[in-house]
Design an enzyme around this catalytic site. Structure first.
Site, PDB file in Angstrom:
ATOM      1  N   HIS A  43       3.577 -10.256  17.789  1.00  0.00           N
ATOM      2  CA  HIS A  43       4.822 -10.442  17.942  1.00  0.00           C
ATOM      3  C   HIS A  43       4.861 -10.182  19.520  1.00  0.00           C
ATOM      4  CE1 HIS A  43       4.457  -9.000  13.871  1.00  0.00           C
ATOM      5  NE2 HIS A  43       5.743  -9.542  13.704  1.00  0.00           N
ATOM      6  N   HIS A 278      10.193 -12.967  18.167  1.00  0.00           N
ATOM      7  CA  HIS A 278       9.797 -12.058  17.577  1.00  0.00           C
ATOM      8  C   HIS A 278       8.505 -11.953  16.827  1.00  0.00           C
ATOM      9  CE1 HIS A 278      10.376  -8.434  14.756  1.00  0.00           C
ATOM     10  NE2 HIS A 278       9.626  -8.965  13.946  1.00  0.00           N
ATOM     11  N   GLU A 439      12.535  13.042  -0.216  1.00  0.00           N
ATOM     12  CA  GLU A 439      11.132  12.961  -0.597  1.00  0.00           C
ATOM     13  C   GLU A 439      10.539  12.202   0.553  1.00  0.00           C
ATOM     14  OE1 GLU A 439      13.399  13.550  -4.467  1.00  0.00           O
ATOM     15  OE2 GLU A 439      13.544  12.407  -2.591  1.00  0.00           O
ATOM     16  N   HIS A 501      12.718  11.101 -15.587  1.00  0.00           N
ATOM     17  CA  HIS A 501      12.128  12.345 -14.925  1.00  0.00           C
ATOM     18  C   HIS A 501      10.668  12.319 -15.432  1.00  0.00           C
ATOM     19  CE1 HIS A 501      15.878  13.174 -13.215  1.00  0.00           C
ATOM     20  NE2 HIS A 501      15.605  14.342 -12.615  1.00  0.00           N
TER      21      HIS A 501
END
Length: 694
Positions: A43, A278, A439, A501
């Site tokens: 890149h 890029h 999280e 869950h």
């Protein structure tokens, strides 16, 4: 504590005056396009676009010592948009790190120190492994937090030994990734004023101009999260970037974002400002045109001596570290015990007495033989370990009362309006972090804390939500960082919350991550040992999978082999059969009790002799030698595994059957679910009998 600045300014290189900032930047551009072209991969656009920003930061502000990349009080630099790795490789080479030009010529090749994305521990001077976008800026938040907490803990009046900045380069991709929102919000809440991020605002990503899909008002977003925002400024004006950084360093009320407007592939006549710049080489003809446009007449990988001299930071780095060493010597004379503790913690060494603390914790658990959930057993172990290890820095993603990651030794971390760490009546700052429902951010911030040094971070959430954390967990394993994840509610045993869950595939999935230790302990003693092993694992992260429901203590004659990941828990003689085992039941966590009850049932009703093996950590057991493995799982004995989860991972142990779960759970009380899915002593016993009947 004195508020007077103590850090010496960054000395200017002697030869800098003879080389313009533009020429310094063009050296980076040339190395980037040459290395990518040689590799035919990479890149070039981002390094070419950020080169002037790098001149301002690395040439005028960054406090580092190329001859000692591990200097404790160095500034940390994170290239969050890690695909632009040739930027940092060029900088490390030019400023004098042990990264010779031959390594740049071998960019992205097998065995080189210039991997496709920067890798910590692989290349001198690289602070973290970046590439998954957004995690670099989040690691940097962890680094800045660690600096702030260590400064609060160790600095004394007129003795400031922890005093450095964390700098980040990041791009559009980092800001689009959701994790950046989590990290940015926490950095603002924590008022991390020594965190300075420079945004390479070039408006281009792989798919082209970002305007159709990235319309965020970045200025307002960061300001809303408590950041100072400078700019937009011209990212190709090194003097303007220099002034912005100087301004940011003077802001005490929070972190700073500097928005730098740039052109991707700067200097390339036909590729600048296009997605073509890029992620692919410019091509020989375009490189020729770019050299002409930049007035860079030198051959590939050739850097003039005066440019090297302008970039060389070795003498300046030695002087800065020498200045700090002098101040640390004075600190050591005034506070010898504090200095000793600081050195120990920055080295990542546990106290000499820790081995005995670990033994005592396991013995105490064995002696008390309590019936508690393993999440509670974890908290009991943590009470001992957080008292013994001041470097333990805990937290939870808004589930403290469920994860039980808090202890008497870890008050909640809080900051006052001035951004200082709030301390209790004993002068102690908080050591338990409320991450909020974040999280992924928590996991990557913990990586940054570990990378900085001085702390061992741990954080909790439900096991099912490890999916949110997974890529950061993988990065911790890749980077060999001691980070501990406390995952509770580990099975259908959590009951009525249902399949959203209830973890089914998560234990098996985590075990697939190389260099991650996964423990699913069965009782208080196994949990204490799991924690001790995790803390002693200096080069790997750990996941602790813990139950919501209570687990009876499993009587055992010996604690010595738990740390090896699997051990013989019960022989046939312990249930009244004086004959050799005919089969082995392997179980983990809460299912160890099923195995013991099935062993007893088989002995009493069918006179079938069974050995029960508790395997709290398959990953640890897999590292043991063949002799030990054979002593636990003898050849010739049929094996049955029992675990409330995916069955696939168990077949490698040569099992004849698995009592497991390859479907999602249901919403119902846990005892009803156990019966429904066959997690009963009778079903385990019947499975063993069926195997023996074949």
């Amino acid at each position: 504590m004195s508020n007077a600045p103590v850090s010496a300014p960054v000395p200017a290189p002697v030869a800098a005056a003879s080389v313009s900032p533009q020429v310094q930047a063009n050296a980076i551009r040339a190395l980037a396009m040459d290395a990518v072209q040689a590799a035919n991969s990479g890149h070039p656009g981002a390094p070419m676009g950020m080169a002037d920003m790098a001149v301002a930061l690395w040439g005028r502000h960054l406090r580092h010592n190329p001859t000692n990349p591990a200097w404790a009080n160095r500034d940390r630099f994170v290239l969050s948009n890690g695909h632009g790795s040739m930027l940092i490789y060029a900088l490390l080479h030019l400023t004098g790190y042990k990264l010779p030009i031959g390594e740049l010529k071998n960019f992205r090749q097998l065995g080189s120190k210039t991997a496709g994305h920067p890798e910590v521990g692989h290349t001198p001077g690289v602070e973290t492994t970046t590439g998954p976008l957004g995690q670099g800026i989040t690691n940097a938040v962890g680094m800045a937090l660690a600096e702030k907490l260590l400064a609060s803990e160790f600095n004394r009046e007129d003795h400031t030994v922890v005093d450095h900045h964390t700098y980040v380069f990041l791009g559009d991709g980092c800001l689009m990734e959701g994790i950046s929102h989590e990290a940015v919000a926490l950095a603002g809440a924590w008022k991390l004023n020594k965190l300075i991020a420079l945004y390479d605002d070039n408006g281009i990503s792989i798919d082209g101009q970002v305007t159709p899909w990235f319309i965020d008002n970045t200025t307002l977003r960061f300001a809303a999260c408590g950041w100072n925002v400078i700019g937009p400024i011209d990212g190709h004006d090194a003097d303007a970037v220099d002034r912005a950084i100087a301004d940011a360093k003077n802001k005490a009320d929070g972190p700073t974002l500097i928005i730098c407007k740039t052109h991707i592939g700067k200097g390339s006549p036909n590729r600048a400002n296009t997605a073509k710049a890029h992620g692919e080489p410019l091509g020989a003809e375009e490189i020729k045109l770019t050299r002409e446009a930049l007035n860079w007449p030198h051959a590939p990988f050739a850097i003039p001596k005066d440019v090297y001299a302008a970039w060389d930071a070795k003498d300046a780095g030695k002087a800065m570290e020498a200045d700090w060493n002098g101040r640390f010597a004075a600190y050591k004379a005034a506070f010898p015990e504090l200095a000793k503790e600081f050195v120990r913690r920055m080295k990542g060494e546990l106290p000499k007495h820790f081995a005995q603390v670990a033994v005592d914790a396991a013995v105490a658990a064995h002696t008390k033989a309590e019936t508690v959930a393993s999440r509670k057993a974890s908290q009991l172990a943590l009470e001992t370990f957080t008292a013994a290890l001041p470097e333990l820095l805990g937290g939870s993603a808004d589930l403290t009362g469920s994860n039980l990651t808090n202890t008497k030794s870890t008050p909640s971390l809080r900051f006052n309006l001035a951004g200082d760490v709030v301390k209790n009546e004993h002068g102690q700052g908080g050591r338990h972090i409320n991450y909020g429902v974040r999280e992924f951010g928590m996991a990557a911030i913990m990586n940054g804390v570990a990378l900085h040094g001085g702390f061992i971070p741990y954080g909790g959430t439900f096991l099912t939500f490890s999916d949110y954390s997974r890529n950061a967990i993988r990065m911790a394993a890749l980077m060999k960082q001691r980070v501990i994840h406390v995952f509770t509610h580990d099975s259908i045993g959590l009951g009525e919350d249902g399949p959203t869950h209830q973890s089914v595939e998560h234990a098996a999935s985590l075990r697939l991550i190389p260099n991650l230790d996964v423990w699913r302990p069965a009782d208080t003693a196994e949990t204490a040992v799991a924690w001790a092993v995790a803390l002693q694992n200096a080069t790997r992260p750990t996941a602790l999978l813990l139950s919501r429901q209570n687990l009876p203590y499993a009587p055992k004659s010996d604690l010595g082999h738990i740390s090896q990941g699997a051990y013989v828990l019960a022989e046939p003689a312990e249930v009244g059969l004086k004959k050799k085992a005919q089969a082995v039941i392997i179980a983990t966590g809460s299912e160890v009790q099923l195995a013991l009850k099935a062993q007893e049932l088989l002995a009493k009703e069918h006179k079938i002799a069974v050995r029960v093996v508790s395997m709290p950590s398959t990953t640890t057991f897999d590292r043991q030698d063949a002799t030990y493995k054979a002593s636990v799982l003898p050849k010739g004995l049929p094996r049955v595994a029992v675990e409330m989860g995916s069955t696939d991972g168990w077949w490698k142990y040569g099992v004849a059957a698995v009592v497991g779960l390859d479907t999602y759970g249901e919403s119902a009380p846990a005892p009803v679910l156990f019966e429904h899915f066959g997690f009963t002593p009778a079903n385990v016993a019947d499975t063993v009998r069926a195997v023996l009947a074949k």
